[in-house]
Design an enzyme around this catalytic site. Structure first.
Site, PDB file in Angstrom:
ATOM      1  N   TYR A 166      27.976  19.726  39.824  1.00 41.40           N
ATOM      2  CA  TYR A 166      27.898  18.343  40.265  1.00 41.40           C
ATOM      3  C   TYR A 166      28.281  18.299  41.745  1.00 41.40           C
ATOM      4  O   TYR A 166      29.225  18.985  42.158  1.00 41.40           O
ATOM      5  CB  TYR A 166      28.880  17.461  39.495  1.00 41.40           C
ATOM      6  CG  TYR A 166      28.532  17.202  38.049  1.00 41.40           C
ATOM      7  CD1 TYR A 166      27.353  16.547  37.696  1.00 41.40           C
ATOM      8  CD2 TYR A 166      29.409  17.578  37.035  1.00 41.40           C
ATOM      9  CE1 TYR A 166      27.051  16.295  36.377  1.00 41.40           C
ATOM     10  CE2 TYR A 166      29.116  17.318  35.703  1.00 41.40           C
ATOM     11  CZ  TYR A 166      27.937  16.676  35.376  1.00 41.40           C
ATOM     12  OH  TYR A 166      27.650  16.430  34.066  1.00 41.40           O
ATOM     13  N   LYS A 282      18.604  20.598  37.285  1.00 39.48           N
ATOM     14  CA  LYS A 282      18.785  20.090  35.916  1.00 39.48           C
ATOM     15  C   LYS A 282      18.814  18.560  35.926  1.00 39.48           C
ATOM     16  O   LYS A 282      19.526  17.956  36.729  1.00 39.48           O
ATOM     17  CB  LYS A 282      20.093  20.628  35.325  1.00 39.48           C
ATOM     18  CG  LYS A 282      20.350  20.199  33.883  1.00 39.48           C
ATOM     19  CD  LYS A 282      21.620  20.857  33.357  1.00 39.48           C
ATOM     20  CE  LYS A 282      21.861  20.503  31.894  1.00 39.48           C
ATOM     21  NZ  LYS A 282      22.248  19.084  31.711  1.00 39.48           N
TER      22      LYS A 282
END
Length: 418
Positions: A166, A282
């Site tokens: 992230y 992703k």
């Protein structure tokens, strides 16, 4: 009187004959092994996990965002598959191995990144990484994992480790994680793009799920029939997060405090410049973004709606797969995530062009059901179903699977736009 030829003659059996006809199952005094061997499907493991895990922790794994439509539709899409087997095609020996993102995998699936994993069962990522290494499939550590990069590497020293990133508000945290994963020999980075803010995970809010767990009258009552979970939690090392230095609050609060809604292609450029291995994006959810990423030269994309945990009513990854494969399948490797609960789901994905799939909840159900041995059982179940489905289709290798083997039955069809 003439004997009736259809009437059977009878005799009283001797004790020796009785024992020749009957065999007695050897007792198994290992309770964990008994319950895991009784689980024949991932759904069976889920039921065991639900019995053994406090409601808040189980629902964090099992639940999704808002009305949970994205997750339900993703699973329904796999159920709405009709296989077309070929007959008289011997498939006595089946090869499930594949090359994924430049490295070997014994089967076409990897363990997906999951956050707060040791809250589900205290062996957490160490169980997942070691089981993946033993099975010869990749393991993915989440930025929000509860085991450090270095300890995952130690648990799976010779296997394939991937890291899911992230991009945080504090970019230095993200950059530091990239550098540590590279230094530890992780071979693939999953750059996650579908979490600018936290989804509305209503089960967590209703359960008051927080880090660390908050004790209420309800949680205490729920814990009474599950003393083993609390014993494990209280007598094992304190949770260690891969990135978070402060962990007080609900999961949504933690995500919103850490994530940055301004993440952009510029961040992707920076991370690509830092990462020496393969990079996969992703959370891709349409054909246009897939084309853009392929043109930028990424190594792979993962079609995913984050397990239904972000945007409810998001696109169904499995439904997107054929269109994305036609558009960019020759340029990048395509993975599929969300809703996979059986080896047949994996076969259907590969047949429609996916190079690999990701399993998240299925892995966590096994973990909650029996720790490391439960993860082994998850992989065993999926592998058995994978091989059996391929044999029944009449194919001996993944390369033989193709669109001719799968029909996607229509349930939700889009109306024409005006």
């Amino acid at each position: 009187m003439a004997r009736d030829p259809q009437k059977q003659s009878r005799q009283v059996p001797s004790p020796k004959q009785i024992f020749e006809l009957l065999t007695f199952k050897k007792p198994n005094f290992d309770a964990t092994d008994r319950r895991l061997q009784a689980a024949l499907t991932i759904a069976d493991l889920r039921l065991i996990a639900k019995r053994r895990t406090p409601k808040a922790a189980f629902d964090y794994t099992d639940g999704a965002a808002e009305q949970e439509l994205s997750l339900a539709r993703a699973r329904q899409a796999f159920e709405d598959v009709e296989f077309s087997p070929s007959i008289l095609r011997p498939a006595a020996d089946v090869d499930t191995s594949s090359t994924i993102l430049g490295g070997p995998s014994s089967m076409p699936f990897a363990i997906a990144p999951t956050g707060f994993t040791r809250l589900m069962q205290t062996q957490g990522e160490l169980a997942g990484a070691s089981a993946a290494g033993a099975a010869g499939i990749p393991f993915t550590l989440s930025t929000l994992g509860t085991t450090s990069i270095e300890n995952v590497k130690a648990a799976n020293p010779d296997g394939r480790n991937w890291f899911q990133l992230y991009v945080m508000r504090d970019r230095d945290i993200s950059y530091g994680l990239v550098e540590r994963a590279a230094a530890a020999g992780f071979d693939t980075l999953q750059f996650t793009v579908d979490t600018p803010v936290a989804g509305a995970r209503l089960r967590d809010k209703r359960n008051g799920f927080s880090i660390p767990p908050a004790l209420t009258a309800g949680t205490i009552l729920n814990a009474i029939p599950r003393p083993w979970w609390w014993w494990d939690f209280l007598t094992t090392p304190k949770l260690e997060f891969a990135s978070l230095s402060t962990t007080g609050g609900t999961v949504g609060e933690l995500l919103n405090a850490a994530m940055d809604p301004t993440i952009s292609y510029d961040d992707l450029d920076v991370i690509r410049g830092m990462w020496p291995g393969k990079i996969v994006i992703k959370g891709v959810q349409n054909v246009e973004d897939s084309r853009t990423l392929a043109d930028l030269g990424v190594d792979g994309i993962i079609l995913s709606n984050h397990g239904g945990r972000q945007l409810d009513r998001a696109p169904i990854p499995f439904h997107l797969l054929p269109d994305v494969v036609r558009e960019v399948g020759k340029d990048v490797e395509i993975g599929v995530d969300t809703g996979i609960m059986s080896g047949a789901d994996i076969v259907a994905s590969v047949a429609l062009g996916a190079k690999f799939t990701m399993i998240g909840r299925a892995y966590l159900y096994g973990l909650m059901a029996g720790g490391r041995r439960g993860v082994d059982r998850t992989i065993e179940i999926l592998g058995t179903e994978l091989v059996r489905t391929m044999k029944l289709l009449g194919v001996s290798s993944l390369a033989e699977l193709g669109p001719q083997h799968v029909t996607q039955l229509e349930r939700l069809t889009p109306r024409a736009r005006s």
